[in-house]
Structures are given as structure tokens and as C-alpha cells.
Write an enzyme that holds these catalytic residues in place. Sequence first.
Site, mmCIF file in Angstrom:
data_model
loop_
_atom_site.group_PDB
_atom_site.id
_atom_site.type_symbol
_atom_site.label_atom_id
_atom_site.label_comp_id
_atom_site.label_asym_id
_atom_site.label_seq_id
_atom_site.Cartn_x
_atom_site.Cartn_y
_atom_site.Cartn_z
ATOM 1 N N CYS A 270 0.810 -1.228 0.000
ATOM 2 C CA CYS A 270 0.000 0.000 0.000
ATOM 3 C C CYS A 270 0.841 1.275 0.000
ATOM 4 O O CYS A 270 0.611 2.181 -0.801
ATOM 5 C CB CYS A 270 -0.987 -0.007 1.156
ATOM 6 S SG CYS A 270 -0.270 0.130 2.799
ATOM 7 N N HIS A 318 -2.492 1.243 6.995
ATOM 8 C CA HIS A 318 -2.886 1.170 5.580
ATOM 9 C C HIS A 318 -3.044 2.578 5.030
ATOM 10 O O HIS A 318 -3.357 3.522 5.762
ATOM 11 C CB HIS A 318 -4.199 0.397 5.419
ATOM 12 C CG HIS A 318 -4.511 0.058 3.987
ATOM 13 N ND1 HIS A 318 -3.786 -0.859 3.255
ATOM 14 C CD2 HIS A 318 -5.468 0.548 3.143
ATOM 15 C CE1 HIS A 318 -4.285 -0.934 2.027
ATOM 16 N NE2 HIS A 318 -5.291 -0.090 1.930
ATOM 17 N N HIS A 330 -5.774 1.941 -4.256
ATOM 18 C CA HIS A 330 -4.887 1.388 -3.232
ATOM 19 C C HIS A 330 -4.495 -0.043 -3.551
ATOM 20 O O HIS A 330 -5.097 -0.695 -4.413
ATOM 21 C CB HIS A 330 -5.552 1.466 -1.839
ATOM 22 C CG HIS A 330 -6.676 0.481 -1.629
ATOM 23 N ND1 HIS A 330 -6.887 -0.171 -0.441
ATOM 24 C CD2 HIS A 330 -7.660 0.035 -2.460
ATOM 25 C CE1 HIS A 330 -7.940 -0.973 -0.536
ATOM 26 N NE2 HIS A 330 -8.427 -0.866 -1.749
#
Length: 356
Positions: A270, A318, A330
Site C-alpha cells: 500500500c 494502511h 490502493h
Amino acid sequence: MNRRHCAAAAITLVCALAVLTVPTQAFAAPPPSPSHSPAAPAGPQQKSLEEVREEIDALYRKAGAATDAYNLAEERAEKQSGEIVKLAQAIVAGQAKIADLKSRAGAQAREQYRTGGLPPGAQMMLSDDPRMFMDGVNRVWQGQQAAKGVLGELTRTQEDLETYTKDASSNWKKLEANRLKQAKAKKRINGQIAAARKLESQLEKEERARLLELEQEAEYKAQTAWLGSGALKEINREASTRGKKAVAFATAQIGKPYVWGAEGPGSYDCSGLTSQAWAAAGRPIPRTSQEQWRQLPHIAVKDMRPGDLIIYHGDASHVGMYIGDGAIVHAPRPGRNVTLAGAGSMEILGVVRPDR
């Protein structure tokens, strides 16, 4: 988290995202498919499919947090390695300088010996010629200053060399400590990913398909709640020039697989995706989501614009890039590809702006 064309999950989300501009339809949670009945109640020793989904999600989130720790340790180890190289170069240069200074000091000593302990200038001072006498005085003074200069420079260089050596030793210790952190984080990541994959592998093909549907339904539900809060009403800002470049880079990676620790070009985690997108836009940012949250300027969700980074979960484990219309791009987790999702489909910790 590091770097890696649209998958079936992405297509589903893109279709949902296409209606985001119509407030009454944006990311409404889809009704259960008639071809799939809800998961059967769990028996005494059996978990429901929803419980399995939650367990798998928790394992991947833990792996994500450990990936951040791994990436941070790797970044620090690279920095320490660079410092060690610079110090080693300084030590080599210092040693060469000391050798030169010692050679010059030795030459002065040998000259004194050859002249019976008196430098040429001192011998000229013994002359009856006044001009030679004054010249001798000047030469003696210059010789003394030169000798002091050589000895002073030699002392300073030796002190610098000692400092460089101590710093190099300290950096070696830090490097080894960061390598140990990397190894421990890698072990945790592999263990958690293996556990999650084992759970998935025990499911039948139909159950795995339903598991993906449950993931999407959970995302739709969270996104609908977020939109229902009115969060999107005030968000209508244009991206900066660099923000547009970052968004273009990130969306061009859609379909590439998530691989922990990857920074592209074939795969990403990510923060590998977001850091490389902003690097491509000419604005280097921290490598990990936690450091991106810690170091980059925070802004309010209502002030968000395309290119900004949304940090998720309480531990900042994240990150996704906001692209407008309530959507992010993402890299979700192992087993999934870079894709589009609702910006509110996960727990939002906050928003940061790399080019503020």
C-alpha cells in the site's frame, strides 16, 4: 509497504464508484444475491463464513502493520549503510592526510638534523650581514609557524579520525539492530499471511467466491455509512499539478498484484504505491504509511483533494490515494491487486497532503 490491469473485484468496485456523483445511489450496499443464501449458522465447532472473513481480515491487517515495521527498518538500514560508506571514505581520506602530515613533519626533522639542529634561517641569523640577519629572522619565524601548523593539523586530523571511527562503530550497531527488526517483522508477516492463506485454502470454491462477496458487501456498507454522514458534500476540490501526476501514476498501476515490501514496477504494497506515485510527481515522501501519517501535513477530510493520502486504522497500517468522487486507489492486501475502492470503505484515521 512496495510496487506491482483490472481484476474482477476492481470491475465490481468501479461499477459502484461510477454512481458516486448521484448522492442517492452512491455505493449503496447491494442486496444479497438470490443465487447465494446467507452463510449457514455455525455449528458448535464450526465458524460461520463471516467469522472466517473477519479472522482473515484481522490476520492481513496484522501483516500490514508488520510490513510497515519491516519497511521502516529497511529504510533505516539503508540510511545507516549510506552513513557507514561516507564515514569509511572520510576515514580513508583522514588516514591519507595523516600520512602526508607525518611525512612533512619528518622532512622538517631531517632538515634540522642535517644542519646540526639549526634550520637555514637560524644559520643566516649568525651572519654579520644585516640583510641576511633579518632574512634569517623571518625564515625562522615562518619555519616555526609552519611546524606548529603541521603539528596542529596532525592533531586535529587524528581527533577527527577517532570521531569517524566511533561514529562508524555506532552506525554498524544501529544497522545490525535494524536488520534484526527486519528479520522479526518478516517472520511475523510470513506467519500471518500463511495463517490467512491456510484459512482460505480450507474453503470450497463456492465459499471463496462468497468470501469475496462478503468483503465487498462490508466495504459497500462502510462506504454507504460514510456517504450518509455527509462527508462527501463539501469535498469538491481540484488536484494540484503534482497531485494530478501522482493520481495518474497510481491509477496506471491498477491490476498489478499486492506484494508486501514491493515498490514496483510489477507489484506494490500500500505505501509502496503511494510513495512511488508521489516520487513520480517529483515529491519524495516517507516510505511507510505510519511515517507518512507522522511526517506529512494533516488536513481535514472536508478539505481533501485528489492526490491526498487517506490513512486507515488506528495504527496507521494502511494508506490509499484519494482520486476524487469519494474513491481511492490502493493496494489492498496479499492475494488482491491494486484497485479502486470507496474512500470510506475502511476506518479512516486521517488525511495527509504531500505537497502542502
